[in-house]
Design a protein around this motif. Structure first.
Motif, mmCIF file in Angstrom:
data_model
loop_
_atom_site.group_PDB
_atom_site.id
_atom_site.type_symbol
_atom_site.label_atom_id
_atom_site.label_comp_id
_atom_site.label_asym_id
_atom_site.label_seq_id
_atom_site.Cartn_x
_atom_site.Cartn_y
_atom_site.Cartn_z
ATOM 1 N N TRP A 147 45.763 69.307 29.557
ATOM 2 C CA TRP A 147 45.885 68.411 30.716
ATOM 3 C C TRP A 147 46.370 69.192 31.940
ATOM 4 O O TRP A 147 45.844 69.042 33.048
ATOM 5 N N LEU A 148 47.367 70.052 31.732
ATOM 6 C CA LEU A 148 47.872 70.879 32.830
ATOM 7 C C LEU A 148 46.775 71.814 33.324
ATOM 8 O O LEU A 148 46.569 71.968 34.531
ATOM 9 N N PHE A 149 46.087 72.427 32.370
ATOM 10 C CA PHE A 149 45.016 73.350 32.735
ATOM 11 C C PHE A 149 43.994 72.661 33.643
ATOM 12 O O PHE A 149 43.626 73.164 34.692
ATOM 13 N N GLY A 204 44.396 70.001 35.401
ATOM 14 C CA GLY A 204 45.022 69.655 36.678
ATOM 15 C C GLY A 204 45.012 70.823 37.650
ATOM 16 O O GLY A 204 44.713 70.665 38.835
ATOM 17 N N LEU A 205 45.312 71.993 37.132
ATOM 18 C CA LEU A 205 45.329 73.194 37.980
ATOM 19 C C LEU A 205 43.914 73.572 38.396
ATOM 20 O O LEU A 205 43.659 73.932 39.549
ATOM 21 N N GLU A 206 43.016 73.446 37.444
ATOM 22 C CA GLU A 206 41.620 73.789 37.728
ATOM 23 C C GLU A 206 41.053 72.878 38.813
ATOM 24 O O GLU A 206 40.429 73.332 39.769
ATOM 25 N N ARG A 253 42.536 71.440 41.122
ATOM 26 C CA ARG A 253 43.114 71.741 42.436
ATOM 27 C C ARG A 253 42.745 73.142 42.916
ATOM 28 O O ARG A 253 43.258 73.599 43.936
ATOM 29 N N LEU A 266 52.480 67.472 38.853
ATOM 30 C CA LEU A 266 52.132 67.371 37.444
ATOM 31 C C LEU A 266 53.368 67.714 36.630
ATOM 32 O O LEU A 266 54.004 68.741 36.874
ATOM 33 N N LEU A 283 49.820 77.013 27.574
ATOM 34 C CA LEU A 283 49.106 76.972 28.855
ATOM 35 C C LEU A 283 48.585 78.368 29.215
ATOM 36 O O LEU A 283 47.440 78.534 29.632
ATOM 37 N N LEU A 303 45.546 79.127 27.145
ATOM 38 C CA LEU A 303 44.367 78.390 27.616
ATOM 39 C C LEU A 303 43.763 79.039 28.857
ATOM 40 O O LEU A 303 42.547 79.181 28.968
ATOM 41 N N ILE A 304 44.632 79.404 29.779
ATOM 42 C CA ILE A 304 44.137 79.998 31.018
ATOM 43 C C ILE A 304 43.416 81.307 30.729
ATOM 44 O O ILE A 304 42.334 81.573 31.236
#
Lengths: 263, 330
Positions: free
Chosen positions: A247-249, A251-253, A255, B299, B312, B315-316
């Motif tokens: 979900w964070l990923f 969100g960052l993507e 934006r 967030l 995280l 994933l990145i």
């Protein structure tokens, strides 16, 4: 070496903060405590006493409901406490608070006056300077470490990575910055013994201060209080779980904040 | 009433701070004019710059005893300047020194001081300040009784604006009392080396009290590397000696505004917030759902940073990293 630690009594951290919407003052009926940032001032005073001998006096201007909270300063090890408590002081501003504290400190005549870092939003982070001015004492502020030697104090201030070394004669007023030490927890025995220590409660009349030191002399006033305007951010907050990182990923993507896009 | 503002200019490394310069434009906007004052060694050069930021009068003093880092001598200087020139409003951008000067003046002149201001307006000729209180949950309007009105802004709430005006530069020679010279600076150690790095980074991954141990800082370093950013910390971690003061964000550290700020194990106490709340996107990871940081983030994940951060980062790496298969993201 006599050290006065000025402390503020505040509503307990876990208590909801409430403003009385008719007087614009903090609701003091909730449980109160010595402000955690001021524990650093007490601890520092105790460290100085351990090294050099002497007395530690906790000084606080507080409504009557906060007086017992000073018992904690005594449990930590302060020798005695002074509470300046007077209905005439409710709603006082920085000038009035400084004047009242200065009068008490003048009577106590300590070698050092210590202030915790204070809360930026409560004006605590500059009160020491007004007190120093009224007492005619040097002010040493933003202090991360302090030592006393041969009648002088030597203190370090850090700001944005820079460090300066300050020197001043004793007596001085010292404003600490942040967590300068690690306040200890009082033992059960300390707490029991604190019950026998003295908290002197004094009024404006005891200090022979007239209306010039009451809230009537305040030079600022509160015009209105309202709930905070909605922030420009709309926080989306989720509980951690299997999908949280994903979900964070996203969100960052979304934006455009992932590498490549950022640059 | 109010009509003659003076802005206290503070310098860092010899340069006027952005925060104090921003108030010159603010004063000008409110009152149609603005004077500014700068004190200390080399103040003349700094005063020469102030017209570019909207000061039609720049006052400077470098009398013996005046030092940028000391409040008391500057209280002497400003008190004399205010008395001589009749300034009725003085604006400060909060810092340790600015706070000391404002509070010292307040005591000496019996002048009202309002602090932590977010805004300042004139309403029917009366000065009205706005600040947030109770951990920023309410907005409070404040006024002054008498003059001068001392207004201390939350540091860095406004941005400097270049508004060139035809300004005059004046020297004044305040007398600095013996009493005000008792506290002295005996040594300076500039930590300028790390300054630029945080200030110019697009992405900052910051750790706070919630970071378990020094080894866990590697998790943050790893995420920062994956995001092409740098690591910063809040004050407790500087106190623990895990990172130098140059990497501290907050009131007593650096003020940053990266495009992305990832706050890990940071509660969001005001002292930290003033250093980062202007960031573009704010991500918060904290175990305490009541932490104030969740009120100011975009967030947020209520969880353990030691779990969330490595997932995280992985994933990145997987989806954007060099060598990742194209087309498998999202």
């Amino acid at each position: 070496m006599k050290v006065c630690a000025c402390v503020k009594v505040v509503p307990r951290a876990e208590a909801p903060l409430r403003l009385d919407l008719t007087t614009f003052r903090l609701d003091r009926t909730v449980a109160s405590e010595v402000s955690p940032v001021d524990e650093f001032a007490i601890e520092e005073a105790l460290l100085l006493r351990d090294a050099l001998g002497g007395d530690v006096v906790a000084v606080s201007m507080t409504p009557e409901s906060g007086v017992e909270a000073l018992r904690h300063a005594l449990a930590l090890g302060a020798d005695r406490a002074i509470a300046i408590s007077d209905p005439l002081l409710e709603g006082s501003d920085l000038v009035v608070t400084a004047r009242v504290l200065a009068r008490v400190l003048q009577r106590e005549s300590p070698d050092l006056v210590l202030f915790g870092s204070g809360a930026i939003d409560a004006g605590g982070a500059m009160l020491w300077s007004a007190v120093g001015e009224l007492l005619g004492l040097p002010v040493v502020s933003g202090v991360r470490s302090v030592g006393v030697d041969d009648g002088r104090i030597r203190a370090t201030r850090q700001t944005a990575g820079d460090e300066i070394e300050l020197d001043a004669p004793i007596p001085s007023v010292v404003g600490l910055s942040g967590s300068v030490n690690a306040p200890h927890y009082p033992s059960f025995r300390d707490i029991v013994q604190a019950r026998k220590k003295e908290i002197a409660t004094i009024t404006l009349e005891d200090l022979r201060l007239g209306p010039e030191a009451s809230s009537a002399a305040a030079r600022t006033r509160v015009l209105s209080v309202s709930p905070r305007p909605p922030s420009e951010r709309e926080p989306e907050v989720i509980e951690d779980g299997a999908g949280a990182a994903d979900w964070l990923f996203r969100g960052l993507e979304g934006r455009g904040l992932l590498p490549g896009a950022v640059r | 009433m109010s009509g003659s503002p003076l802005v206290f200019i503070e310098r860092s490394h010899g340069e006027p701070t952005d925060g104090s310069l921003s108030l010159v434009a603010k004063a000008r906007k409110l009152f149609g004019r603005a004077a500014a004052v700068v004190c200390g060694p080399g103040a003349e050069g700094s005063a020469g710059l102030l017209a570019r930021f909207g000061a039609d009068q720049a006052w400077w003093a470098d009398s013996p005893g005046l030092e940028d880092e000391l409040g008391a001598p500057q209280v002497d200087a400003l008190a004399q300047l205010i008395a001589a020139k009749g300034f009725d409003t003085v604006l400060f951008d909060y810092s340790i020194v600015a706070g000391d000067v404002a509070a010292g003046l307040s005591a000496r002149l019996r002048a009202g001081v309002n602090w932590d201001l977010q805004a300042l307006d004139l309403r029917e000729g009366e000065l009205v300040g706005t600040r947030l209180a109770l951990v920023d949950s309410v907005s409070v309007e404040v006024g002054w009784v008498g003059e001068p009105c001392l207004a201390v802004f939350r540091s860095g709430v406004l941005e400097p604006v270049e508004v060139a005006v035809a300004g005059s530069v004046h020297r004044f020679e305040p007398e600095i009392s013996e009493a005000s010279r008792r506290c002295t600076v005996v040594d300076r150690r500039a930590g300028a080396a790390g300054r630029g790095r945080l200030g110019t980074a697009d992405v900052i991954v910051a750790g706070g009290r919630g970071v378990r141990d020094l080894a866990s800082m590697d998790l943050l370093e790893d995420l920062a590397a994956a995001l092409d950013g740098v690591v910063a910390v809040s004050m407790p971690l500087v106190d623990r000696g895990w990172r130098p003061p140059t990497s501290q964000v907050g009131q007593t550290g650096q003020k940053v505004r990266p495009k992305l700020y990832v706050a890990c194990g940071i509660s969001g106490a005001l002292g930290h917030r003033v250093g980062m709340e202007k960031s573009g996107t704010i991500v918060a990871i904290n175990t305490d759902p009541a932490a104030p940081i969740f009120g100011i983030c975009d967030l947020g994940v209520v969880g353990d940073l030691h779990e969330v951060v490595p997932r995280l980062a992985e994933l990145i790496r997987e989806r954007t990293g060099v060598g990742a298969a194209a087309g498998d993201s999202a």
